[in-house]
Design a protein around this motif. Structure first.
Motif, PDB file in Angstrom:
ATOM      1  N   ARG A 173       0.853  -1.186   0.000  1.00  0.00           N
ATOM      2  CA  ARG A 173       0.000   0.000   0.000  1.00  0.00           C
ATOM      3  C   ARG A 173       0.888   1.234   0.000  1.00  0.00           C
ATOM      4  NH1 ARG A 173      -1.741  -4.669  -0.204  1.00  0.00           N
ATOM      5  NH2 ARG A 173      -3.910  -5.119   0.186  1.00  0.00           N
ATOM      6  N   THR A 174       1.008   1.870  -1.157  1.00  0.00           N
ATOM      7  CA  THR A 174       1.933   2.985  -1.313  1.00  0.00           C
ATOM      8  C   THR A 174       1.283   4.340  -1.098  1.00  0.00           C
ATOM      9  OG1 THR A 174       1.456   2.919  -3.678  1.00  0.00           O
ATOM     10  CG2 THR A 174       3.416   1.736  -2.929  1.00  0.00           C
ATOM     11  N   ASP A 175      -0.036   4.431  -1.243  1.00  0.00           N
ATOM     12  CA  ASP A 175      -0.744   5.698  -1.118  1.00  0.00           C
ATOM     13  C   ASP A 175      -2.014   5.518  -0.312  1.00  0.00           C
ATOM     14  OD1 ASP A 175       1.032   7.249  -2.764  1.00  0.00           O
ATOM     15  OD2 ASP A 175       0.137   6.289  -4.509  1.00  0.00           O
ATOM     16  N   ASP A 195     -17.615  15.539  -1.373  1.00  0.00           N
ATOM     17  CA  ASP A 195     -17.892  15.804  -2.780  1.00  0.00           C
ATOM     18  C   ASP A 195     -17.227  14.773  -3.688  1.00  0.00           C
ATOM     19  OD1 ASP A 195     -15.270  16.489  -2.354  1.00  0.00           O
ATOM     20  OD2 ASP A 195     -15.430  18.530  -3.153  1.00  0.00           O
ATOM     21  N   GLY A 196     -16.583  13.762  -3.099  1.00  0.00           N
ATOM     22  CA  GLY A 196     -15.905  12.745  -3.881  1.00  0.00           C
ATOM     23  C   GLY A 196     -14.501  13.125  -4.301  1.00  0.00           C
ATOM     24  N   LYS A 197     -14.048  14.322  -3.921  1.00  0.00           N
ATOM     25  CA  LYS A 197     -12.717  14.776  -4.307  1.00  0.00           C
ATOM     26  C   LYS A 197     -11.648  14.022  -3.513  1.00  0.00           C
ATOM     27  CE  LYS A 197      -9.776  18.896  -4.508  1.00  0.00           C
ATOM     28  NZ  LYS A 197      -9.685  20.351  -4.194  1.00  0.00           N
ATOM     29  N   LEU A 198     -10.576  13.632  -4.225  1.00  0.00           N
ATOM     30  CA  LEU A 198      -9.504  12.847  -3.625  1.00  0.00           C
ATOM     31  C   LEU A 198      -8.335  13.725  -3.183  1.00  0.00           C
ATOM     32  CD1 LEU A 198      -9.296   9.863  -6.162  1.00  0.00           C
ATOM     33  CD2 LEU A 198     -10.423   9.873  -3.939  1.00  0.00           C
ATOM     34  N   THR A 199      -7.802  13.432  -1.990  1.00  0.00           N
ATOM     35  CA  THR A 199      -6.538  14.002  -1.549  1.00  0.00           C
ATOM     36  C   THR A 199      -5.578  12.847  -1.328  1.00  0.00           C
ATOM     37  OG1 THR A 199      -7.607  15.884  -0.467  1.00  0.00           O
ATOM     38  CG2 THR A 199      -5.357  15.356   0.204  1.00  0.00           C
ATOM     39  N   THR A 200      -4.400  12.914  -1.953  1.00  0.00           N
ATOM     40  CA  THR A 200      -3.455  11.804  -1.896  1.00  0.00           C
ATOM     41  C   THR A 200      -2.416  12.009  -0.798  1.00  0.00           C
ATOM     42  OG1 THR A 200      -3.701  11.354  -4.258  1.00  0.00           O
ATOM     43  CG2 THR A 200      -1.746  10.455  -3.177  1.00  0.00           C
ATOM     44  N   ILE A 201      -2.244  10.985   0.013  1.00  0.00           N
ATOM     45  CA  ILE A 201      -1.144  10.932   0.986  1.00  0.00           C
ATOM     46  C   ILE A 201      -0.176   9.869   0.485  1.00  0.00           C
ATOM     47  CG2 ILE A 201      -0.488  10.409   3.362  1.00  0.00           C
ATOM     48  CD1 ILE A 201      -3.335  11.268   4.173  1.00  0.00           C
ATOM     49  N   SER A 202       1.006  10.293   0.077  1.00  0.00           N
ATOM     50  CA  SER A 202       1.986   9.363  -0.482  1.00  0.00           C
ATOM     51  C   SER A 202       2.869   8.815   0.632  1.00  0.00           C
ATOM     52  CB  SER A 202       2.830  10.066  -1.549  1.00  0.00           C
ATOM     53  OG  SER A 202       3.742   9.156  -2.119  1.00  0.00           O
ATOM     54  N   LEU A 203       2.835   7.493   0.821  1.00  0.00           N
ATOM     55  CA  LEU A 203       3.602   6.852   1.891  1.00  0.00           C
ATOM     56  C   LEU A 203       4.905   6.247   1.399  1.00  0.00           C
ATOM     57  CD1 LEU A 203       0.744   4.967   3.768  1.00  0.00           C
ATOM     58  CD2 LEU A 203       1.689   7.227   4.267  1.00  0.00           C
ATOM     59  N   GLY A 204       5.016   5.995   0.103  1.00  0.00           N
ATOM     60  CA  GLY A 204       6.202   5.319  -0.405  1.00  0.00           C
ATOM     61  C   GLY A 204       6.151   3.830  -0.076  1.00  0.00           C
ATOM     62  N   LYS A 205       7.239   3.130  -0.414  1.00  0.00           N
ATOM     63  CA  LYS A 205       7.239   1.671  -0.276  1.00  0.00           C
ATOM     64  C   LYS A 205       7.783   1.178   1.054  1.00  0.00           C
ATOM     65  CE  LYS A 205       8.251   0.984  -5.177  1.00  0.00           C
ATOM     66  NZ  LYS A 205       9.178   0.301  -6.102  1.00  0.00           N
ATOM     67  N   GLU A 206       8.728   1.859   1.625  1.00  0.00           N
ATOM     68  CA  GLU A 206       9.447   1.281   2.759  1.00  0.00           C
ATOM     69  C   GLU A 206       9.635   2.288   3.901  1.00  0.00           C
ATOM     70  OE1 GLU A 206      13.027  -0.050   0.821  1.00  0.00           O
ATOM     71  OE2 GLU A 206      12.191  -2.036   0.466  1.00  0.00           O
ATOM     72  N   LYS A 207       8.568   3.022   4.211  1.00  0.00           N
ATOM     73  CA  LYS A 207       8.658   4.005   5.282  1.00  0.00           C
ATOM     74  C   LYS A 207       7.620   3.785   6.369  1.00  0.00           C
ATOM     75  CE  LYS A 207      10.708   7.802   2.605  1.00  0.00           C
ATOM     76  NZ  LYS A 207      10.554   9.219   2.205  1.00  0.00           N
ATOM     77  N   TYR A 208       6.393   3.462   5.962  1.00  0.00           N
ATOM     78  CA  TYR A 208       5.307   3.378   6.926  1.00  0.00           C
ATOM     79  C   TYR A 208       4.620   2.021   6.828  1.00  0.00           C
ATOM     80  CZ  TYR A 208       6.162   8.352   6.922  1.00  0.00           C
ATOM     81  OH  TYR A 208       6.776   9.576   7.009  1.00  0.00           O
TER      82      TYR A 208
END
Length: 478
Positions: free
Chosen positions: A302-304, A311-324
């Motif tokens: 799970r990278t993001d 309203d269905g609008k998306l906000t992206t939180i980017s976690l990366g591959k090997e941090k969280y």
């Protein structure tokens, strides 16, 4: 149902030991009153389940720096082992057995043990009731309703390979079976993928190509969806709470969509399409809606995380591959452990830095509106910490056992940006080995309710080592 066993007897470490119950062969892969862990949530009945095995490691992620070290207020109660529950015996040819389902109310701690649900006093472990089922528990609702009802999907019989097509609703306090009926999931392989969740006074079940919902009181059918009517769509995930949230995969391009449903009618108030590179999606929270996605083809990582507005609008939180740590998200309902959501933040633990007893990490808070890192709260030297749930505006977290000390439950104040941690419960050094046996495996489940810490195994082997002979261990000051 009357008490079916005498009070638990004292064990060698000062707690008590409840006799094992249930049994059977292999199982399928699976407010301040009701708690069951992962997730969420601005709602009063929050869910918290923590799979901790991936927190340990030395890949990526920041260990807590001295400057991030929070100020701990040492006001916690000294804990002890209250009781332990022996693991059910694995029978037949299976090497292990999934142990599905756990719920806590003011008066009962209910635990699934293969083909049975057992209710105990949450303070002493004294057996209150036992509910035998037709077959093994395949899936369970991670939360119970405000009226104290929970749901399980069970196999139609105790024969090996029997279909998971029976929906059972029971009262957590009394152990009374409220009702049972066959699900329209078609049996066969589809039945093994059936998921179940409780939302308000509704229980909903989904399977690969459909879903249905029933009234918790009486079991009357409320609605049924057939995804075949929508073309080439399949259900991916389900989460309960104040609303029902589902993730579906549609079309030849396998695009993912998240839908917010009215529990009573099944109607969708909105649908939002997730990014085209997302391969899988699991609901982290249903209120607000937060979904973890895999955007790295073939890895299942799970990278993001997507925060979905009204309203269905998306906000992206980017976690990366090997941090969280979001990788414990499993492909069944309400299964993103080690992550908590409130109205403002997503809380996730970082991967621990260092090896063995020297490992340490921190909890990171991400702003749901901007997707940016907001603040961090470190575990302290040689400590590992995971978020459990929200309570009265504070983040409840668990600091795992460390060399020379037991685990601790702490409250973190988001208003102080994680710089303040209040110790609520401090477990004894003598119980650290027992605690560690529960928090390292992939299948670990953790509940914290009314000052008690419930540590639970999600699976038991046929030939357990000494610490695997217990399916639950409960700590508290009582």
């Amino acid at each position: 149902m009357s008490r079916s066993s005498p009070p638990a007897q004292p064990s060698s470490d000062g707690g008590s030991s409840t006799p094992h119950v249930g049994g059977g062969g292999s199982s399928s892969s699976s407010s301040r009153k009701m708690i069951a862990v992962t997730a969420t949530v601005g709602a009063a009945a929050s869910l918290v389940a923590a799979g901790l095995f991936l927190i340990y490691g030395d890949a990526g992620g920041g260990a807590a720096r001295e400057g991030d070290k929070p100020r701990a207020e040492e006001s916690g109660r000294q804990g002890r082992t209250l009781f332990k529950v022996r693991s059910p015996k694995v029978t037949g040819g299976a090497d292990s057995m999934d142990v599905v389902g756990s719920w806590v109310t003011d008066g009962s701690y209910a635990r699934g043990t293969g083909e049975t649900v057992v209710g105990m006093d949450p303070g002493s472990g004294e057996r209150k009731w036992e509910l035998p089922l037709d077959g093994r528990i395949c899936h369970s609702s991670e939360r119970a309703s405000a009226s104290g009802k929970a749901a399980v999907v069970v196999a139609e019989s105790r024969s090996s390979g029997s279909a998971c097509d029976q929906l059972v609703v029971f009262d957590v306090d009394s152990g009374k079976k409220e009702w049972q009926q066959e699900l329209p999931n078609g049996g066969g392989s589809s039945a093994y993928e059936t998921e179940v969740a409780v939302s308000r006074e509704v229980v909903a079940a989904t399977w690969e190509y459909g879903s249905a919902a029933y009234s918790l009181s009486g079991g009357s059918p409320l609605w049924k969806h057939d995804l075949d009517d929508e073309g080439d769509c399949t259900n991916e995930d389900l989460s309960g709470g104040e609303v029902l949230t589902v993730v579906v995969k549609c079309g030849y391009s396998d695009d993912l969509r998240v839908r917010k449903l009215n529990p009573g009618t099944g109607t969708s108030s909105w649908e939002s399409k997730l990014p085209g590179d997302a391969e899988t999606g699991q609901v982290v929270s249903s209120d607000p809606v937060v979904v973890a996605v895999d955007t790295d083809p073939g890895t299942g990582v799970r990278t993001d995380v997507m925060s979905v507005g009204e309203d269905g609008k998306l906000t992206t939180i980017s976690l990366g591959k090997e941090k969280y740590v979001l990788d414990p998200c499993q492909l069944y309902a309400e299964s993103c452990p080690a992550s908590v959501v409130d109205d403002d933040f997503l809380y996730v633990p970082s991967l621990a830095q260092g090896d063995g007893d020297g490992a340490q990490n921190e909890i990171t808070a991400f702003d749901l509106r901007t997707g940016k890192l907001a603040w961090k709260s470190g575990a302290g030297k040689h400590r590992v910490i995971v978020p459990l749930r929200m309570e009265d505006g504070e983040l409840i977290a668990y600091r795992l056992p460390a060399p020379g000390s037991g685990g601790e439950v702490v409250a973190i104040d988001p208003a102080a940006h994680g710089k303040k941690q209040e110790v609520l419960l401090r477990n004894p050094k003598a119980g650290a080995a027992l605690e560690s046996a529960f928090v390292r495996p992939r299948e670990a489940r953790i509940l914290y309710e009314d000052g008690r810490l419930f540590l639970q195994q999600g699976a038991v082997p046929k030939s357990p080592d000494p610490h695997q002979k217990y399916v639950s261990a409960v700590f508290g000051a009582g």
